[in-house]
Design an enzyme around this catalytic site. Structure first.
Site, PDB file in Angstrom:
ATOM      1  N   GLU A  95     -45.863 -25.659 -12.515  1.00  0.00           N
ATOM      2  CA  GLU A  95     -47.290 -25.317 -12.531  1.00  0.00           C
ATOM      3  C   GLU A  95     -48.029 -26.000 -13.667  1.00  0.00           C
ATOM      4  O   GLU A  95     -49.164 -26.408 -13.503  1.00  0.00           O
ATOM      5  CB  GLU A  95     -47.489 -23.789 -12.531  1.00  0.00           C
ATOM      6  CG  GLU A  95     -47.482 -23.087 -13.874  1.00  0.00           C
ATOM      7  CD  GLU A  95     -46.097 -22.811 -14.419  1.00  0.00           C
ATOM      8  OE1 GLU A  95     -45.217 -23.704 -14.348  1.00  0.00           O
ATOM      9  OE2 GLU A  95     -45.904 -21.720 -14.970  1.00  0.00           O
ATOM     10  N   ASP A  97     -47.831 -28.639 -17.307  1.00  0.00           N
ATOM     11  CA  ASP A  97     -47.225 -29.500 -18.313  1.00  0.00           C
ATOM     12  C   ASP A  97     -47.852 -29.085 -19.636  1.00  0.00           C
ATOM     13  O   ASP A  97     -48.987 -29.454 -19.941  1.00  0.00           O
ATOM     14  CB  ASP A  97     -47.525 -30.968 -17.984  1.00  0.00           C
ATOM     15  CG  ASP A  97     -46.951 -31.941 -19.012  1.00  0.00           C
ATOM     16  OD1 ASP A  97     -46.604 -31.507 -20.126  1.00  0.00           O
ATOM     17  OD2 ASP A  97     -46.876 -33.135 -18.698  1.00  0.00           O
ATOM     18  N   ASP A  98     -47.100 -28.273 -20.373  1.00  0.00           N
ATOM     19  CA  ASP A  98     -47.611 -27.735 -21.646  1.00  0.00           C
ATOM     20  C   ASP A  98     -46.978 -28.520 -22.794  1.00  0.00           C
ATOM     21  O   ASP A  98     -47.498 -29.540 -23.216  1.00  0.00           O
ATOM     22  CB  ASP A  98     -47.306 -26.244 -21.707  1.00  0.00           C
ATOM     23  CG  ASP A  98     -47.770 -25.604 -23.000  1.00  0.00           C
ATOM     24  OD1 ASP A  98     -48.793 -26.046 -23.537  1.00  0.00           O
ATOM     25  OD2 ASP A  98     -47.093 -24.674 -23.485  1.00  0.00           O
TER      26      ASP A  98
END
Ligand code: G4P
Ligand code: MG
Length: 171
Positions: A95, A97-98
């Protein structure tokens, strides 16, 4: 930290946009690999457009004593992975891309199974300094939407989905 709420409608549209980007790129995946749990629903929506089977992997940031860890570890991986993945074109889905730590870890693990290509799709990519990096073999990377470094609230985390949608409308 600033919060941004997203409705299921918005998530579905983002996944649709990603699917169109995948198709426009000419990358034709043989299989979708979903990183659980946040990647499950995006992967399922992508399947509607791309029509490919989904395999799921689970990653955790806690050890066997439930203590938090700095690095991810596998809690569920693909059985007979070689058979499913060797020589295939993989689209890895999550969900967000941190920090990119999970995505680096998963792409490294998947490359061990010798796919012919490994692309990545995420609903959201946060503009921030990343702690992880994609191996050179990875690409293309498909992004639904870039965001600043806010806290994203996804609809599947809502206990009260109507209140969630009200907060999303107000943004
Ligand atoms: P990355 O490689 O994709 O950047 O992931 P990273 O390791 O940085 O992320 C650690 C966990 O934090 C992941 O969930 C990720 O989905 C979650 N996360 C990071 N930023 C946000 C955000 O803005 N909003 C929400 N809701 N989650 C965020 P996880 O621990 O794997 O759990 P799961 O929810 O996917 O099961
Ligand atoms: Mg996740």
């Amino acid at each position: 930290m600033e919060k941004r709420h997203f409705t299921y409608q918005e998530i579905h549209r983002l996944a649709r946009d990603i699917a169109f980007k995948v198709q426009a790129s000419g990358f034709e995946p043989d299989v979708i690999v979903a990183i659980g749990s946040g990647g499950f629903i995006p992967a399922r929506i992508l399947r509607t457009y791309l029509g490919k089977p989904i395999l799921a992997v689970g990653i955790a940031f806690y050890d066997l004593n439930d203590r938090p860890t700095d690095y991810p570890r596998k809690v569920q991986w693909i059985e007979e992975a070689e058979q499913h993945l060797a020589g295939r074109r993989i689209l890895l889905v999550d969900e967000v891309d941190d920090s990119r730590i999970t995505l680096e870890y998963c792409t490294r693990e998947l490359l061990k199974h010798k796919p012919s290509a490994l692309a990545v799709a995420v609903l959201h990519d946060k503009r921030k300094e990343k702690r992880g990096a994609f191996p050179a073999e990875v690409g293309p990377v498909f992004v639904g939407q870039e965001l600043d470094d806010v806290w994203i609230v996804y609809p599947w985390d809502a206990k009260d989905i109507d209140e969630h949608d009200r907060l999303a409308e107000g943004k």
